[in-house]
Scaffold this active site. Structure first.
Site, PDB file in Angstrom:
ATOM      1  N   CYS A   1       1.613   3.125  10.009  1.00 35.05           N
ATOM      2  CA  CYS A   1       1.710   4.515   9.571  1.00 35.05           C
ATOM      3  C   CYS A   1       2.363   5.369  10.665  1.00 35.05           C
ATOM      4  O   CYS A   1       1.898   5.386  11.803  1.00 35.05           O
ATOM      5  CB  CYS A   1       0.323   5.049   9.242  1.00 35.05           C
ATOM      6  SG  CYS A   1       0.373   6.754   8.701  1.00 35.05           S
TER       7      CYS A   1
ATOM      8  N   PRO B   1       0.858  -1.187   0.000  1.00 35.36           N
ATOM      9  CA  PRO B   1       0.000   0.000   0.000  1.00 35.36           C
ATOM     10  C   PRO B   1       0.890   1.231   0.000  1.00 35.36           C
ATOM     11  O   PRO B   1       1.842   1.305   0.774  1.00 35.36           O
ATOM     12  CB  PRO B   1      -0.787  -0.109   1.313  1.00 35.36           C
ATOM     13  CG  PRO B   1      -0.055  -1.087   2.153  1.00 35.36           C
ATOM     14  CD  PRO B   1       0.791  -1.934   1.250  1.00 35.36           C
TER      15      PRO B   1
ATOM     16  N   LYS C   1      -1.034  -5.076   8.927  1.00 29.66           N
ATOM     17  CA  LYS C   1       0.357  -4.723   8.564  1.00 29.66           C
ATOM     18  C   LYS C   1       0.977  -3.977   9.735  1.00 29.66           C
ATOM     19  O   LYS C   1       0.440  -2.961  10.188  1.00 29.66           O
ATOM     20  CB  LYS C   1       0.358  -3.855   7.306  1.00 29.66           C
ATOM     21  CG  LYS C   1       1.754  -3.432   6.843  1.00 29.66           C
ATOM     22  CD  LYS C   1       1.702  -2.916   5.403  1.00 29.66           C
ATOM     23  CE  LYS C   1       3.049  -2.425   4.905  1.00 29.66           C
ATOM     24  NZ  LYS C   1       3.308  -1.024   5.196  1.00 29.66           N
TER      25      LYS C   1
END
Ligand SMILES: Cc1cc2nc3c(=O)[nH]c(=O)nc-3n(C[C@H](O)[C@H](O)[C@H](O)COP(=O)(O)O)c2cc1C
Length: 743
Positions: free
Chosen positions: A445, A338, A485
């Site tokens: 993130c 991604p 993830k």
């Protein structure tokens, strides 16, 4: 995960055999040389498998430097110092906050102009030289044509509902003459949208309008401008002229559905029932923990009584998670990561063409999704090539019940900070988007804006909450598998991923106590860096290998446990209890890819920056050899991106501006490629910086340029001169500029 016997290997023959038996030799033509440490395969899982250890042959390999053959160095005899940008700018590329300021690749929200961003992020980023408030100018026609004219013949337009009050242009000839720039001559002067659909939905506004319009004589002898259609092609594309139809694109959510979400008219009954049950049982859980405390202070006699009480209060969940579609990851399924901003539909489409077998959407935020924001929903769109099944050679452990014909490539990644938000997001996603392989929760993130709200990497430090979020997602996702993830941890040198992996595979202590089952994830992807580390040092594949070994052990233990204690309910165990494990970090060649499979024993490898720098990495993986692409071939990929961009964002002035912007974003990575034919040492290392060099021809030199003006030049080969108001600011200030657009 390479479970025991079934892991047959990876690369296509004959390279595969060589790779595994003698990983020490690979030359640019695919033969192997100097990979180093290949002999350590059977040794400790803590081994280092990065290239720094590789012995040099030609001249000594300098750590962190891509050694370029002398004849290509710009100053071959003088300073061989590092002149080009390395991986340090990647933090900015991944972490720039403009992604959360309306910068989305929607056809409706195409310009990517955002607000100002968060103060704290600005302060932090300033120190790192990051551009915090990027603007991209605007690309509009000089005179705006009213939509009542855009798609109609000159003499029979639609009636304008605003009448005299409308500020748009209604005189078609005036608009064509003075209001828009001349038609483009690239792509043979043919509109890429019309070419694929038999009709162009932007009509007169299209910068290739000449290729799908003509002047006809009417019965009374007047000359009328009309748009043309290719009936055959249109029928083949099965579309109407409605502006929202998008050919070859899936997961296009109807406008009404988004409006209903924004008006809170869309129910989420599964989430509501599940969350209600969770709340009702939280008291029960609390009292169980109180019991534990009592036990600890010696009130053992009350234990049995209290437990019985609690069991009486405990209510069964309203429903169990549905059985999930099975997943598969193997050596033949390299994964495209991604990638916010960069991993847009045209780029993914290109990567799929070049061999990517699994693709992920850019990270979408849960809240705007459930609020029906069109920019966020646009991220769910995928190209039809992404919904074809991934290659399946059964080279890895295959889960019982896996049906390749029902599998697809495209998955969606979301960020959410609470179980309620994650559940509702998953419920509406699975209801509105039929073509999703899996839904992945982002726990990597590093952006402050995201972490401050408790999403992204922040979840790594809150395992219990993360497990609850994933369990909830699993309950409501119907047949769509849930994956996650993660990074190694939040802090440098304090990895927590092993602990987390254990929790996600087996269930945390409190979940086991409460009989809640596991988190239900079907796959875990681990990026071998901490949040704090960012891209400064290489990914730690030794640690990834440790986690892979742990997962294998846990799975074995669990299968023994479930055999002896109770029969497992398939609905409790995603993927038949088999949690796939994907490694991620610094993969930059087929050599990296296969050595990670072999050494770290991951099921597959996810590629991020490697694909941005050289999207044909997937082709290299399937061919099992380096591909020394010529500059002309590389340019043909740029052309494809431009074409796919126009087909995605539109071929009018605005769509061209959006395509140019995202093309430049990509070129800011692609320019880092050093052709393998120029390198003294292989395999190349993504962390290496290259000294200044020239290419084997002018085009190769141009494509390696880090100067924004050259990126614009490249874009102009396919998109024509940039609009005078077009602006582009790269994510790192060292290369900041405001362009004086030529033309
Ligand atoms: C430009 C950029 C955007 C990224 N966006 C995302 C994202 O949306 N979601 C995510 O999980 N990771 C994102 N990442 C991280 C990558 O998926 C990947 O984990 C990381 O780059 C390490 O892989 P690599 O060494 O192959 O680049 C992004 C990375 C980059 C460079």
């Amino acid at each position: 995960m390479a479970d025991e016997a079934v892991n047959a290997g990876s690369a296509p023959e004959p390279v595969q055999r060589e790779l595994y038996s003698n990983i020490d030799k690979i030359e640019p033509d695919g033969r192997i040389e100097n990979q180093g440490n290949g002999t350590d395969i059977a040794g400790s899982t803590k081994r280092k498998i990065n290239e720094e250890d590789a012995p040099a042959t030609v001249s000594k390999r300098q750590k962190g430097v891509a050694s370029i053959k002398a004849e290509y160095l710009v100053q071959p005899t003088g300073n061989r110092g590092v002149a080009r940008r390395g991986a340090e700018g990647d933090d900015e590329a991944e972490g720039a906050d403009d992604r959360y300021r309306g910068d989305r690749n929607s056809r409706d929200n195409r310009q990517g102009q955002g607000g100002k961003g968060n103060k704290r992020d600005k302060k932090n980023n300033k120190q790192k030289g990051q551009n915090t408030s990027r603007t991209f100018g605007s690309s509009y026609d000089k005179i705006q044509l009213c939509n009542t004219r855009a798609l109609y013949p000159e003499f029979s337009p639609k009636e304008c509902p605003f009448g005299d009050r409308c500020r748009m242009e209604h005189d078609l000839r005036k608009y064509l003459e003075k209001g828009k720039r001349e038609d483009l001559t690239t792509f043979g002067g043919k509109c890429p949208v019309y070419e694929s659909r038999g009709v162009c939905t932007l009509g007169w506004k299209c910068r290739f309008a000449g290729s799908h319009s003509e002047e006809r004589e009417t019965e009374d002898g007047r000359k009328e401008l009309v748009l043309t259609e290719d009936a055959e092609r249109k029928a083949a594309a099965e579309i109407s002229t409605a502006a929202e139809d998008e050919v070859g694109v899936v997961n296009v959510v109807p406008k009404e559905a988004k409006i209903n979400l924004s008006k809170r008219k869309t129910g989420t009954p599964r989430s509501d029932a599940y969350l209600q049950w969770v709340n009702a049982n939280s008291d029960d859980l609390r009292s169980r923990f109180d019991n534990k405390k009592k036990l600890a202070i010696g009130k053992e006699d009350t234990e049995k009584e209290d437990k019985d009480d609690n069991r009486a209060q405990y209510t069964e969940p309203p429903f169990l998670p549905s059985e999930k579609r099975r997943l598969y990851y193997g050596p033949e399924t390299p994964v495209l990561a991604p990638l916010t901003t960069q991993g847009n539909l045209p780029f993914r489409r290109l990567c799929v063409e070049l061999g990517a077998q699994v693709t992920w959407s850019e990270m979408a935020m849960g809240l705007p999704l459930i609020q029906g924001e069109k920019g966020e929903w646009a991220l769910m769109k995928a190209h039809e090539s992404e919904i074809r099944p991934p290659t399946f050679l059964q080279k890895n452990t295959v889960v019982q019940g896996y049906d390749n014909t029902k599998d697809l490539k495209f998955g969606v990644q979301i960020a959410a900070n609470k179980p309620w938000l994650a559940c509702k997001t998953v419920e509406v996603l699975t209801a509105l988007c039929p073509s999703i392989r899996a839904i992945d929760l982002n726990c990597g993130c590093p952006i402050n804006l995201v972490c401050e709200q408790g999403s992204g990497s922040a979840l790594l430090d809150n395992g219990g909450k993360l497990e609850n979020i994933l369990r909830g997602m699993n309950y409501v996702s119907n047949e769509t598998p849930i994956t996650v993830k993660i990074r190694m941890g939040t802090k440098d040198n304090q990895p927590t991923a092993q602990k987390l992996v254990k929790r996600l595979v087996l269930g945390g202590y409190e979940a086991i106590e409460a009989g809640k089952g596991t988190s239900g994830v079907a796959a875990i992807t681990l990026h071998g860096r901490s949040k704090q580390q960012r891209y400064t040092r290489s990914a730690d594949w030794g640690y990834i290998a440790d986690c892979a070994a742990l997962i294998n052990r846990l799975k074995r233990e669990r299968s023994v446990q479930t055999d002896t204690i109770r029969e497992a309910d398939p609905r409790d165990l995603a993927n038949d209890g088999h949690v796939y494990f994907v490694g991620n970090g610094d993969c930059y060649s087929h050599v990296d890819y296969f050595s990670h499979l072999e050494n770290a024993k991951v099921d597959s490898v996810m590629v991020a920056r490697g694909a941005l720098i050289k999207p044909w990495i997937f082709e290299e993986i399937s061919a099992g050899q380096y591909l020394d692409k010529s500059a002309t071939e590389r340019l043909s990929y740029v052309e494809k991106f431009a074409k796919y961009g126009l087909q995605t964002w539109g071929s009018d002035e605005m769509g061209i501006g959006t395509t140019r912007r995202f093309l430049l974003e990509w070129l800011s990575f692609a320019c880092r490629y050093v052709p393998v034919g120029l390198l003294e040492h292989l395999p190349p290392n993504i962390q290496d910086r290259a000294p200044a060099f020239k290419g084997r021809d002018e085009l190769e030199t141009l494509m390696s340029s880090e100067n924004y003006k050259d990126w614009i030049k490249i874009s102009e080969m396919f998109l024509g001169p940039a609009h005078p108001n077009f602006r582009f600011e790269p994510k790192h200030k060292s290369n900041a500029y405001e362009i004086e657009a030529e033309g």
